[in-house]
Design a protein around this motif. Sequence first.
Motif, PDB file in Angstrom:
ATOM      1  N   ASP A  64       0.635  -1.072   0.072  1.00 24.75           N
ATOM      2  CA  ASP A  64      -0.145   0.065   0.060  1.00 24.75           C
ATOM      3  C   ASP A  64       0.951   1.292  -0.091  1.00 24.75           C
ATOM      4  N   PRO A  65       0.838   2.153  -1.012  1.00 24.13           N
ATOM      5  CA  PRO A  65       1.800   3.293  -1.140  1.00 24.13           C
ATOM      6  C   PRO A  65       1.400   4.305  -0.060  1.00 24.13           C
ATOM      7  N   ASN A  66       0.077   3.913   0.692  1.00 24.20           N
ATOM      8  CA  ASN A  66      -0.492   5.088   1.758  1.00 24.20           C
ATOM      9  C   ASN A  66      -0.303   4.539   3.022  1.00 24.20           C
ATOM     10  N   ALA A  67       0.840   3.433   3.210  1.00 28.58           N
ATOM     11  CA  ALA A  67       0.990   2.933   4.651  1.00 28.58           C
ATOM     12  C   ALA A  67       2.491   2.651   4.663  1.00 28.58           C
ATOM     13  N   VAL A  68       2.988   2.482   5.699  1.00 29.50           N
ATOM     14  CA  VAL A  68       4.328   2.420   6.123  1.00 29.50           C
ATOM     15  C   VAL A  68       4.203   0.798   6.999  1.00 29.50           C
ATOM     16  N   GLU A  69       4.886  -0.191   6.484  1.00 34.11           N
ATOM     17  CA  GLU A  69       5.041  -1.332   7.299  1.00 34.11           C
ATOM     18  C   GLU A  69       5.951  -1.530   8.364  1.00 34.11           C
ATOM     19  N   LEU A  70       5.416  -1.894   9.535  1.00 37.73           N
ATOM     20  CA  LEU A  70       6.402  -2.123  10.528  1.00 37.73           C
ATOM     21  C   LEU A  70       6.526  -3.527  11.056  1.00 37.73           C
ATOM     22  N   TRP A  71       7.716  -3.961  11.458  1.00 40.37           N
ATOM     23  CA  TRP A  71       8.170  -5.069  12.078  1.00 40.37           C
ATOM     24  C   TRP A  71       8.594  -5.409  13.377  1.00 40.37           C
ATOM     25  N   GLY A  72       8.120  -4.506  14.069  1.00 41.71           N
ATOM     26  CA  GLY A  72       8.054  -4.890  15.680  1.00 41.71           C
ATOM     27  C   GLY A  72       9.643  -4.402  16.152  1.00 41.71           C
TER      28      GLY A  72
END
Length: 295
Positions: free
Chosen positions: A203-211
């Motif tokens: 999603d270009p409107n989201a930042v993915e987070l990995w903990g």
Amino acid sequence: MAEIIQKDGTWAFDGDALRLTPGRDKNVSLLRKELGELVVPLGALAGVSLEQGKKAGRLRLRLRDGADPLLHATGGRLTEPHDPYQLIVESDRYGVAEYFVDEVRSALLLDQVPAGPVDAYLLPGPSVPLSVSAGDGTAGFDGERIRLEWNWKTEDAKAAAGARTLALADITGVEWHPAAGLENGHLRFTVRHAPTKIPPKYDPNAVELWGFKKDPLMALVAAAVQARLPHPARAAATDPVDARPELPSAPVAASEDDHDALLRRLRELGELHRSGVLTEEEFALAKQAVLKRMQ
């Protein structure tokens, strides 16, 4: 003036507001340090409690629903180390903590602060501009525009479009989710006329987070944006057919004698609650009933 000083932070209450200052201990989270001192008006509080343990306890503030953009944007998903409305209390300071709780509860009772939701934010949210790097990108916000930039770990399909700038006027919602178990977290913006359910990874409107350690800092961006969006209570109350406000009916005023009796009842309820006869929930319900009769 009531004050409690601990390694975890300092809480002070002057009768009108609480000042929550994070401590300098190494165990204090980055999120709380970045937030800095929070000033919580008495009217934003729904309650306060002390949970005692053998070695340490915890002071907890419960805010009225809708009072804080940070709590709304994170949806109650801030874990204990990052929650600014909790304070670790050493067992030898329980007496001070109990006094602090009594002072705040007495002020809530005397000011007749309702515990119900509010229709406007009573805390301002994090100051801007701010920028946070975590997960697969960097999110920045200057009060009017959101800037999303990608790093070498970003999925190619998302990074190919390059950095993205979103106008605040085009944002209808924002949410922050922490990573949990095998599921990654995210900071996601909902853009007007462009709804999407694709995973944050693409999603270009989201930042993915990995903990990782800096993930909670993305909640600051979420809160800063949320504070500048229309309050959800007002948005939900808007009728697209007829948005004219409904005139409230005139309340029936209590007589002077009844008013004095109700005030005495409030004081009695406060004493029962402080002595442990009434639970927090029972006290809130009883108090709400009395306040309704006083209108």
